[in-house]
Design a protein around this motif. Structure first.
Motif, PDB file in Angstrom:
ATOM      1  N   ILE A  79       0.819  -1.210   0.000  1.00 35.39           N
ATOM      2  CA  ILE A  79       0.000   0.000   0.000  1.00 35.39           C
ATOM      3  C   ILE A  79       0.853   1.261   0.000  1.00 35.39           C
ATOM      4  CG2 ILE A  79      -1.959  -1.151   1.083  1.00 35.39           C
ATOM      5  CD1 ILE A  79      -1.188   0.363   3.708  1.00 35.39           C
ATOM      6  N   GLY A  80       2.166   1.096   0.196  1.00 39.17           N
ATOM      7  CA  GLY A  80       3.069   2.234   0.207  1.00 39.17           C
ATOM      8  C   GLY A  80       4.498   1.761   0.374  1.00 39.17           C
ATOM      9  N   VAL A  81       5.405   2.730   0.394  1.00 37.50           N
ATOM     10  CA  VAL A  81       6.835   2.449   0.544  1.00 37.50           C
ATOM     11  C   VAL A  81       7.422   3.479   1.494  1.00 37.50           C
ATOM     12  CG1 VAL A  81       9.071   2.457  -0.661  1.00 37.50           C
ATOM     13  CG2 VAL A  81       7.086   1.375  -1.732  1.00 37.50           C
ATOM     14  N   ILE A  82       8.360   3.034   2.321  1.00 41.86           N
ATOM     15  CA  ILE A  82       9.085   3.936   3.219  1.00 41.86           C
ATOM     16  C   ILE A  82      10.547   3.525   3.235  1.00 41.86           C
ATOM     17  CG2 ILE A  82       8.494   2.558   5.250  1.00 41.86           C
ATOM     18  CD1 ILE A  82       8.348   5.296   6.801  1.00 41.86           C
ATOM     19  N   SER A  83      11.443   4.515   3.268  1.00 38.65           N
ATOM     20  CA  SER A  83      12.881   4.254   3.242  1.00 38.65           C
ATOM     21  C   SER A  83      13.604   5.101   4.277  1.00 38.65           C
ATOM     22  CB  SER A  83      13.470   4.591   1.866  1.00 38.65           C
ATOM     23  OG  SER A  83      12.950   3.773   0.868  1.00 38.65           O
ATOM     24  N   TYR A  84      14.713   4.555   4.740  1.00 36.90           N
ATOM     25  CA  TYR A  84      15.646   5.305   5.581  1.00 36.90           C
ATOM     26  C   TYR A  84      17.002   5.262   4.890  1.00 36.90           C
ATOM     27  CZ  TYR A  84      18.894   6.519   9.284  1.00 36.90           C
ATOM     28  OH  TYR A  84      19.897   7.112  10.007  1.00 36.90           O
ATOM     29  N   ARG A  85      17.564   6.434   4.603  1.00 34.77           N
ATOM     30  CA  ARG A  85      18.868   6.536   3.939  1.00 34.77           C
ATOM     31  C   ARG A  85      19.915   6.896   4.981  1.00 34.77           C
ATOM     32  NH1 ARG A  85      14.869   8.758   0.019  1.00 34.77           N
ATOM     33  NH2 ARG A  85      14.750  10.479   1.474  1.00 34.77           N
ATOM     34  N   THR A  86      20.956   6.074   5.040  1.00 37.08           N
ATOM     35  CA  THR A  86      21.942   6.217   6.110  1.00 37.08           C
ATOM     36  C   THR A  86      22.888   7.397   5.909  1.00 37.08           C
ATOM     37  OG1 THR A  86      23.428   4.611   5.059  1.00 37.08           O
ATOM     38  CG2 THR A  86      21.874   3.765   6.692  1.00 37.08           C
ATOM     39  N   LEU A  87      23.143   7.812   4.690  1.00 38.20           N
ATOM     40  CA  LEU A  87      24.092   8.903   4.450  1.00 38.20           C
ATOM     41  C   LEU A  87      23.624  10.205   5.084  1.00 38.20           C
ATOM     42  CD1 LEU A  87      26.706   9.869   3.087  1.00 38.20           C
ATOM     43  CD2 LEU A  87      25.340  10.385   1.058  1.00 38.20           C
ATOM     44  N   ARG A  88      22.358  10.543   4.876  1.00 42.05           N
ATOM     45  CA  ARG A  88      21.813  11.787   5.426  1.00 42.05           C
ATOM     46  C   ARG A  88      20.940  11.547   6.645  1.00 42.05           C
ATOM     47  NH1 ARG A  88      20.840  13.422  -0.354  1.00 42.05           N
ATOM     48  NH2 ARG A  88      22.458  14.923  -0.829  1.00 42.05           N
ATOM     49  N   CYS A  89      20.811  10.292   7.040  1.00 40.57           N
ATOM     50  CA  CYS A  89      19.931   9.934   8.164  1.00 40.57           C
ATOM     51  C   CYS A  89      18.530  10.489   7.935  1.00 40.57           C
ATOM     52  CB  CYS A  89      20.497  10.438   9.492  1.00 40.57           C
ATOM     53  SG  CYS A  89      22.115   9.783   9.889  1.00 40.57           S
TER      54      CYS A  89
END
Length: 192
Positions: A79-89
């Motif tokens: 139903i959706g997508v969520i991400s966490y990017r470690t470079l910029r937190c």
């Protein structure tokens, strides 16, 4: 980094698969995505296929980005997508049009932030950041509800489709945040 599954009271966050590509392609054709997100436009099935086959696994393998499909049950539809990017937190997210208004993304974002702060799977940070193009009040409502503080309007960290950095709203959630102070930091222009 190995993919992890996160669970909340109503949601299961797991790794998007090739079976999710048609749903992703359909959701990402929403006109709001053209206006507010940096996803390719027009969004085609090949974009979704590349996302789930290459970008998502590469992010987990390299430890640069943890991406989850948001589902309402095990083996349920995306139903959706969520991400966490470690470079910029930083976090990024979207929810399908037919799923909005149920509080799902607030629940998913709270789970991801909790994972970032306590899991030990990603480098330790005391702050998770959020941004959205100025005017994206729906995204701001999610960040505000989870406890992010508004930190101002500035050029986007991520370039938009033409390579420019447009005015964007920025926020931060500190490990030791003060919820009342965070809520008070949001100017009227960011509210629904």
């Amino acid at each position: 980094m190995e993919p992890v599954v996160l669970r909340t009271e109503r949601l299961v966050l797991d790794q998007p698969t090739e079976a999710d590509a048609p749903s992703i392609a359909e959701y990402c054709r929403d006109p709001l995505f053209e206006r507010w997100l940096t996803t390719p436009w027009p969004y085609e099935p090949r974009h979704a296929e590349g996302f789930v086959a290459t970008l998502v696994p590469l992010g987990w393998t390299t430890g640069t980005e943890a991406t989850w499909a948001v589902r309402t049950r095990d083996d349920g539809p995306l139903i959706g997508v969520i991400s966490y990017r470690t470079l910029r937190c930083d976090v990024g997210f979207w929810l399908g049009a037919d799923q909005r208004g149920n509080g799902y993304m607030r629940e998913a974002l709270a789970a991801v932030v909790q994972w970032v702060f306590v899991s030990g799977d990603v480098p330790r940070t005391d702050a998770v950041t959020w941004e959205a193009m100025a005017g994206n009040r729906d995204s701001a409502a999610v960040a505000r509800a989870v406890g992010f503080a508004f930190t101002g309007t500035a050029p986007s960290s991520h370039p938009v489709r033409d390579g420019s950095h447009v005015p964007s709203w920025h926020g931060v959630l500190l490990r030791s945040h003060d919820g009342e102070q965070a809520r008070a930091s949001w100017p009227e222009e960011t509210r629904l």
